[in-house]
Design a protein around this motif. Structure first.
Motif, PDB file in Angstrom:
ATOM      1  N   CYS A  23      -0.790 -11.590 -10.899  1.00 57.39           N
ATOM      2  CA  CYS A  23       0.087 -11.290  -9.411  1.00 57.39           C
ATOM      3  C   CYS A  23       0.706 -10.965  -8.625  1.00 57.39           C
ATOM      4  CB  CYS A  23      -1.638 -11.296  -8.656  1.00 57.39           C
ATOM      5  SG  CYS A  23      -2.669 -10.559  -8.802  1.00 57.39           S
ATOM      6  N   ARG A  24       1.351 -11.785  -8.639  1.00 58.70           N
ATOM      7  CA  ARG A  24       2.650 -11.855  -8.041  1.00 58.70           C
ATOM      8  C   ARG A  24       4.149 -10.784  -8.937  1.00 58.70           C
ATOM      9  NH1 ARG A  24       6.634 -17.276  -6.075  1.00 58.70           N
ATOM     10  NH2 ARG A  24       6.208 -17.983  -7.817  1.00 58.70           N
ATOM     11  N   ARG A  25       4.019 -11.525 -10.031  1.00 60.72           N
ATOM     12  CA  ARG A  25       5.089 -10.441 -11.166  1.00 60.72           C
ATOM     13  C   ARG A  25       4.225  -9.399 -11.148  1.00 60.72           C
ATOM     14  NH1 ARG A  25       8.291  -8.528 -12.443  1.00 60.72           N
ATOM     15  NH2 ARG A  25       9.609  -9.031 -14.571  1.00 60.72           N
ATOM     16  N   LEU A  26       3.826  -8.686 -10.837  1.00 55.53           N
ATOM     17  CA  LEU A  26       4.086  -7.687 -10.659  1.00 55.53           C
ATOM     18  C   LEU A  26       3.576  -6.926  -9.765  1.00 55.53           C
ATOM     19  CD1 LEU A  26       0.601  -6.916 -13.078  1.00 55.53           C
ATOM     20  CD2 LEU A  26       3.461  -6.945 -13.875  1.00 55.53           C
ATOM     21  N   GLY A  27       3.165  -7.728  -8.315  1.00 52.68           N
ATOM     22  CA  GLY A  27       3.921  -7.060  -7.427  1.00 52.68           C
ATOM     23  C   GLY A  27       4.942  -7.531  -6.886  1.00 52.68           C
ATOM     24  N   GLU A  28       6.029  -8.349  -7.384  1.00 50.47           N
ATOM     25  CA  GLU A  28       7.529  -8.314  -7.117  1.00 50.47           C
ATOM     26  C   GLU A  28       8.379  -7.121  -6.881  1.00 50.47           C
ATOM     27  OE1 GLU A  28       8.664 -11.457  -9.855  1.00 50.47           O
ATOM     28  OE2 GLU A  28      10.648  -9.848  -9.883  1.00 50.47           O
ATOM     29  N   ASN A  29       8.436  -5.952  -6.821  1.00 45.96           N
ATOM     30  CA  ASN A  29       8.967  -5.523  -6.517  1.00 45.96           C
ATOM     31  C   ASN A  29       8.455  -4.606  -5.172  1.00 45.96           C
ATOM     32  OD1 ASN A  29      11.148  -6.163  -7.550  1.00 45.96           O
ATOM     33  ND2 ASN A  29      10.452  -5.149  -9.338  1.00 45.96           N
ATOM     34  N   GLY A  30       6.836  -4.338  -4.627  1.00 43.29           N
ATOM     35  CA  GLY A  30       6.249  -3.815  -4.270  1.00 43.29           C
ATOM     36  C   GLY A  30       6.918  -3.684  -2.462  1.00 43.29           C
ATOM     37  N   ASP A  31       6.222  -3.399  -1.638  1.00 42.47           N
ATOM     38  CA  ASP A  31       6.382  -2.374  -0.406  1.00 42.47           C
ATOM     39  C   ASP A  31       7.249  -3.667   0.622  1.00 42.47           C
ATOM     40  OD1 ASP A  31       3.968  -3.192   0.583  1.00 42.47           O
ATOM     41  OD2 ASP A  31       3.929  -1.458   1.143  1.00 42.47           O
ATOM     42  N   LEU A  32       6.854  -4.863   0.205  1.00 40.87           N
ATOM     43  CA  LEU A  32       6.870  -6.247   1.062  1.00 40.87           C
ATOM     44  C   LEU A  32       8.132  -6.345   1.092  1.00 40.87           C
ATOM     45  CD1 LEU A  32       3.480  -6.860   2.578  1.00 40.87           C
ATOM     46  CD2 LEU A  32       6.021  -6.116   4.000  1.00 40.87           C
TER      47      LEU A  32
ATOM     48  N   GLY B  78       4.889  -8.674  -3.467  1.00 49.05           N
ATOM     49  CA  GLY B  78       6.589  -8.946  -3.217  1.00 49.05           C
ATOM     50  C   GLY B  78       6.898 -10.322  -1.933  1.00 49.05           C
ATOM     51  N   ALA B  79       5.944 -10.200  -0.615  1.00 46.31           N
ATOM     52  CA  ALA B  79       6.679 -10.826   0.333  1.00 46.31           C
ATOM     53  C   ALA B  79       6.901 -12.379  -0.420  1.00 46.31           C
ATOM     54  CB  ALA B  79       5.398 -10.556   1.299  1.00 46.31           C
TER      55      ALA B  79
ATOM     56  N   ILE C 218      -3.621  -3.571   6.688  1.00 51.01           N
ATOM     57  CA  ILE C 218      -2.664  -4.134   7.832  1.00 51.01           C
ATOM     58  C   ILE C 218      -1.760  -3.917   7.402  1.00 51.01           C
ATOM     59  CG2 ILE C 218      -2.684  -6.117   9.256  1.00 51.01           C
ATOM     60  CD1 ILE C 218      -5.753  -6.943   9.064  1.00 51.01           C
ATOM     61  N   LEU C 219      -1.563  -4.056   6.208  1.00 52.58           N
ATOM     62  CA  LEU C 219      -0.393  -4.681   5.454  1.00 52.58           C
ATOM     63  C   LEU C 219       0.671  -2.835   5.676  1.00 52.58           C
ATOM     64  CD1 LEU C 219      -0.612  -7.745   2.944  1.00 52.58           C
ATOM     65  CD2 LEU C 219       0.318  -7.661   5.165  1.00 52.58           C
ATOM     66  N   ASP C 220      -0.183  -2.360   5.131  1.00 53.03           N
ATOM     67  CA  ASP C 220       0.553  -1.187   5.389  1.00 53.03           C
ATOM     68  C   ASP C 220       1.159  -0.498   6.612  1.00 53.03           C
ATOM     69  OD1 ASP C 220      -0.969  -0.460   3.094  1.00 53.03           O
ATOM     70  OD2 ASP C 220      -2.924   0.949   3.372  1.00 53.03           O
TER      71      ASP C 220
ATOM     72  N   LEU D 232       5.794  -0.274  10.340  1.00 58.72           N
ATOM     73  CA  LEU D 232       6.882  -0.939  11.475  1.00 58.72           C
ATOM     74  C   LEU D 232       8.492  -1.761  11.011  1.00 58.72           C
ATOM     75  CD1 LEU D 232       3.375  -2.438  13.255  1.00 58.72           C
ATOM     76  CD2 LEU D 232       5.262  -0.568  13.801  1.00 58.72           C
ATOM     77  N   LEU D 233       7.648  -2.285   9.322  1.00 56.69           N
ATOM     78  CA  LEU D 233       9.655  -2.790   9.113  1.00 56.69           C
ATOM     79  C   LEU D 233      10.234  -1.712   8.556  1.00 56.69           C
ATOM     80  CD1 LEU D 233       7.462  -6.211   7.102  1.00 56.69           C
ATOM     81  CD2 LEU D 233       9.235  -5.992   9.568  1.00 56.69           C
ATOM     82  N   ARG D 234       9.634  -0.598   8.026  1.00 59.11           N
ATOM     83  CA  ARG D 234      10.478   0.697   7.440  1.00 59.11           C
ATOM     84  C   ARG D 234      11.379   1.005   8.665  1.00 59.11           C
ATOM     85  NH1 ARG D 234       6.718   1.671   3.453  1.00 59.11           N
ATOM     86  NH2 ARG D 234       5.459   2.724   4.842  1.00 59.11           N
TER      87      ARG D 234
END
Ligand code: C5P
Length: 395
Positions: A177-186, A228-229, A386-388, A393-395
């Motif tokens: 999961c971590r590798r596949l999500g590496e470039n996610g929105d966080l 990705g966080a 929540i992370l959405d 908020l971070l954008r």
């Protein structure tokens, strides 16, 4: 969610741990992945292709097909289509073959033909694992970008204790999961998440705590990792297993949690306080066990500091409000008082939701008033909602 409709090649080699690959395959299928299994000939001595075919609902490539060139071509296209390749368990033999670039069976040729990330979970005898040849092969693979999960220390098939045990299904899944999500929105964001109920000592054997299981905070930590966080999880005692790929700081009391949050959060991008922090602690935790007596015992309690209120810094602040009445009003007041960007309000009177439960029914209230009422969802689904908000908020 991150695995839904992802194509995973699961390579199984001839270690005694091969039987555990069945559980891994089943777990990945349950998480929505398309799992294509390739087994070496020796793996077939430990587990039957039929078992794996039944679990994945897909054909299983075995040594039997090696001479059939059409099948090999098919597997090369599968190698190209895979989102990730996972070799679990990986023997010293397959590790040596990969390090040397050999392609003399269906698994090693598929690995050589793929451009997708590759995870290997070694499982073998401790001497074979510690052998310098295996170690140098593994170093080579790691330097080439292979991701290594485990092995871990424990009882080996030989009866010995040592390093060589197959990593847990949770850790292997976490690594995927971590590798596949590496470039996610966080990606490139650092999130600090607190979890669990703090324990406030009365004496060396007793404490005051609450019913928080830590599940919401742990679900948030895994969900953030999968987007990705970089995640620091500051956890009060809980029965949950340490999540893979997350920096875990264990604390016991509210004061300890305050001190660790204060150290780390100011340099982070967001603080999510999912922990149930005790509002009070015994004024004096006595050093010796309090003896039972016939007279009543009175405990003096003092206030714990409010962590959210007191931690300074410029980061996104998310708090929780567990309420039993006037949910939205109380939560909105708390959002104002604690100067939060987002509050997650949950009505603790709803059956099957909140403290200790697998699911949660919450309302997300943003500073400025926007309110999102969510249906009863799994804690992992709530975590992603929540992370959405946090990502926006971070954008
Ligand atoms: O005021 P209340 O305890 O209901 O607020 C809950 C929120 O505040 C949660 O996010 C909790 O983690 C946080 N909290 C805190 N420090 C405390 C108590 C609660 O940061 N001492």
């Amino acid at each position: 969610m991150i695995l839904s409709n992802r194509t995973i090649i699961l390579g199984i080699t001839g270690s005694i741990a091969a039987y555990k690959a069945a559980e891994l395959a089943s777990h990945l299928v349950q998480l929505g992945a398309n799992v294509n299994i390739i087994m070496t000939e020796s793996a077939e001595h430990f587990i039957s292709p039929l078992t794996l075919r039944s679990l994945t609902g897909r054909p299983v490539a075995t040594g039997m097909f090696e001479l059939n060139s059409e099948f090999v071509i098919e597997h090369i296209s599968l190698a190209e289509a895979a989102d990730i390749v996972v070799i679990a368990p990986a023997t010293a033999n397959i590790i040596a073959k990969l390090a040397a670039g050999l392609a003399d069976d269906i698994l090693s040729s598929t690995v050589l033909a793929t451009r997708s990330p590759i995870i290997i979970a070694p499982a073998m005898n401790v001497n074979m694992y510690e052998n310098q040849i295996t170690q140098s092969n593994l170093s080579k693979l790691v330097s080439l970008g292979f991701i290594l999960v485990g092995p871990v220390k424990g009882r080996l098939a030989s009866g010995e204790m040592g390093l060589g045990r197959f990593a847990s299904i949770g850790d292997i899944t976490g690594a995927i999961c971590r590798r596949l999500g590496e470039n996610g929105d966080l990606a490139r964001r650092h999130l600090v998440i607190t979890a669990g109920g703090t324990q406030e000592p009365i004496d060396p054997v007793r404490y005051i705590s609450n019913r928080s299981s830590g599940k919401m905070g742990y679900a948030l930590a895994e969900a953030a990792r999968d987007r990705g966080a970089r995640v620091t999880l500051i956890a009060a005692p809980s029965a949950l297993i340490e999540p893979y790929g997350v920096e875990l700081c264990n604390v016991n009391t509210a004061m300890e949690m305050y001190s660790v949050v204060n150290d780390i959060a100011p340099r982070s991008d967001a603080l999510i306080m999912a922990a149930a922090v005790a509002d009070y602690r015994p004024a004096n935790a006595v050093q010796a066990k309090i003896k039972k007596a016939d007279t009543p015992l009175t405990l003096d309690l003092v206030n714990n500091p409010d962590i959210l209120d007191n931690v300074k810094g410029n980061f996104v602040r998310v708090g929780f409000a567990a309420e039993s009445e006037h949910l939205a009003e109380n939560a909105r007041a708390k959002l104002q008082r604690k100067n939060l960007d987002l509050i997650v309000a949950n009505d603790i009177t709803i059956a099957g939701s909140g403290f200790g439960a697998e699911n949660n029914e919450v309302v997300l209230i943003r500073r400025g008033g926007t309110e999102r009422k969510l249906p009863l969802l799994s804690k992992r689904e709530v975590a992603d909602k929540i992370l959405d908000e946090v990502a926006s908020l971070l954008r």
